[in-house]
Structure formats: C-alpha cells, structure tokens
Design an enzyme around this catalytic site. Structure first.
Site, PDB file in Angstrom:
ATOM      1  N   ASP A 143       0.859  -1.190   0.000  1.00  9.99           N
ATOM      2  CA  ASP A 143       0.000   0.000   0.000  1.00  9.99           C
ATOM      3  C   ASP A 143       0.894   1.239   0.000  1.00  9.99           C
ATOM      4  O   ASP A 143       0.943   1.987   0.969  1.00  9.99           O
ATOM      5  CB  ASP A 143      -0.918  -0.034   1.225  1.00  9.99           C
ATOM      6  CG  ASP A 143      -1.931   1.093   1.224  1.00  9.99           C
ATOM      7  OD1 ASP A 143      -2.459   1.431   0.156  1.00  9.99           O
ATOM      8  OD2 ASP A 143      -2.200   1.652   2.314  1.00  9.99           O
ATOM      9  N   ILE A 144       1.622   1.417  -1.097  1.00 11.82           N
ATOM     10  CA  ILE A 144       2.670   2.435  -1.161  1.00 11.82           C
ATOM     11  C   ILE A 144       2.280   3.537  -2.146  1.00 11.82           C
ATOM     12  O   ILE A 144       2.113   3.294  -3.345  1.00 11.82           O
ATOM     13  CB  ILE A 144       4.012   1.811  -1.572  1.00 11.82           C
ATOM     14  CG1 ILE A 144       4.448   0.783  -0.526  1.00 11.82           C
ATOM     15  CG2 ILE A 144       5.079   2.895  -1.738  1.00 11.82           C
ATOM     16  CD1 ILE A 144       5.726   0.046  -0.875  1.00 11.82           C
TER      17      ILE A 144
END
Length: 222
Positions: A143-144
């Site tokens: 989740d970057i």
C-alpha cells in the site's frame, strides 16, 4: 468532543506536518472519524481503511487468524494494521515498513500505533527491505503511495518475483493500486499478466471507492 461533532458538517484540522517524502501531512476530523491525509488523497483511515478492509474480507478473516507473520509495505497512519489487530484480532507477528519517519511519528502520536504489542515498525525503503529480509510471510500487503503517485518499482518483474519468493506456500499478496487514467489501467493489466506467469492465482476487486483497484494474488502450495 466538539471538533468531532463539528466534523460532520465540515472537516476540522487537528495537525499539519511537513514530510520529506509525503510533503504535507494532515490529521483531520472528518465525518466523526480521525484520518490522515496527504495533499491530494487519503493516507490512512477513512476511505483507505474501507478499501483495504474489503481486500481483507475477500481473503477471509478466519484465514488471516491462522497466519503467523504479516508484512505491511507502506504503513502511513496504520489503518490496515488497526483493522488486522482490532477487528480481526490477529495475534501473530506484524512487520510494518515505511520510508517516512515523520508519518510513523504521527501514526504513533495520533493513532497509538506504537501501543500494538505484536507490531514491529521498520523505517526503510520497501524495495531495499524486501531484498534484505530473511523472513517469510503468510500475507504481504502493499500500500505504497507518494500522494497519488505509485513508485514504478512496484510493478517491475524483479519486485514481483521477490514478493513471490518471500511468501510461504499458500501465501497471499494484497496490493492496493490507484487507477487515474488509461495508462494506469494498462499498467495493472500487464502486472496481473506477470503475476499469472509466476504461478499466482489472481483476483481483482475493481473500482473500490471509485479510483482504487485491489489485486489479490495467491501463491500455490508447491
């Protein structure tokens, strides 16, 4: 709390901080919920927590409870970690990796991330971390974002192969992506094709909260 009640009418800012990686970070009461936002998007809690919760529900809370070690690449305020610990009641080991020390400091201050006993936070670049780690994981959550942008390395074959290697048999990848234009759509299609070539069984959850697409990839037990 007056600010929380007022937030049902208008967002109420609690704190604003500068960050080397995320530029402007804000903690805001919004619709009765404390959230973390960057300049143009929600970073933690709010819509992002709802998005990743859908991915975790698709995997199955019961399956997650049986896992031993979860890796979260991109922690921000830690909303997905809170879902895992507070809602699923996962008691195994969680390793969270984030490049931004400021965002982790805010997560500790406003969301109590440092009070989670089974969580280890590592301040590091996600790409560097996956190269160095000796551990294996049952679930890897990616989740970057830097505001609305996603680093290119996330979609490169080398990174995908490394994620595949780090997952235990029957391990699962949960990847949160953002689709803003046709190029992003093509990027995701090519990425999923690469995962298929690696032997993953993929599932797509499209248009979550309008612009996000979740990719769930299950490694075989071989």
């Amino acid at each position: 709390m007056v600010r929380r009640l007022l937030s049902y009418i208008i967002p109420v800012n609690v704190a604003s901080r500068k960050s080397e990686w995320s530029k402007n970070l804000e903690i805001t009461w919004n619709n009765g919920e404390l959230v973390m936002d960057s300049k143009n998007t929600n970073y933690s809690y709010g819509s992002l927590q709802r998005i990743l919760r859908k991915g975790l529900q698709a995997i199955g809370y019961k399956s997650i409870l049986d896992m031993q070690h979860i890796l979260v690449l991109g922690v921000a305020g830690g909303s997905v970690i809170k879902t895992i610990t507070d809602e699923i009641r996962f008691s195994g080991k969680i390793t969270g990796v984030d490049i931004d020390a400021q965002v982790i400091a805010m997560a500790n201050e406003f969301f109590g991330l440092d009070a989670i006993p089974n969580l280890e936070i590592v301040i590091d670049d996600a790409f560097e971390f996956v190269l160095k780690t000796k551990d294996r994981y049952d679930l890897i959550i990616v989740d970057i974002f830097q505001d609305t942008a996603m680093p290119n390395f996330l979609f490169e074959s080398f990174f995908s192969k490394r994620i595949h290697f780090l997952l235990r048999p029957n391990g699962i990848l949960l990847f949160n992506t953002m689709l803003l234009d046709s190029k992003d759509n093509l990027r995701n299609e090519e990425y999923v094709s690469d995962l298929d070539l690696l032997g993953f069984r993929t599932q797509i959850i499209p248009r979550v909260e309008e612009h996000n697409e979740l990719i769930i990839a299950r490694k075989s037990d071989a």
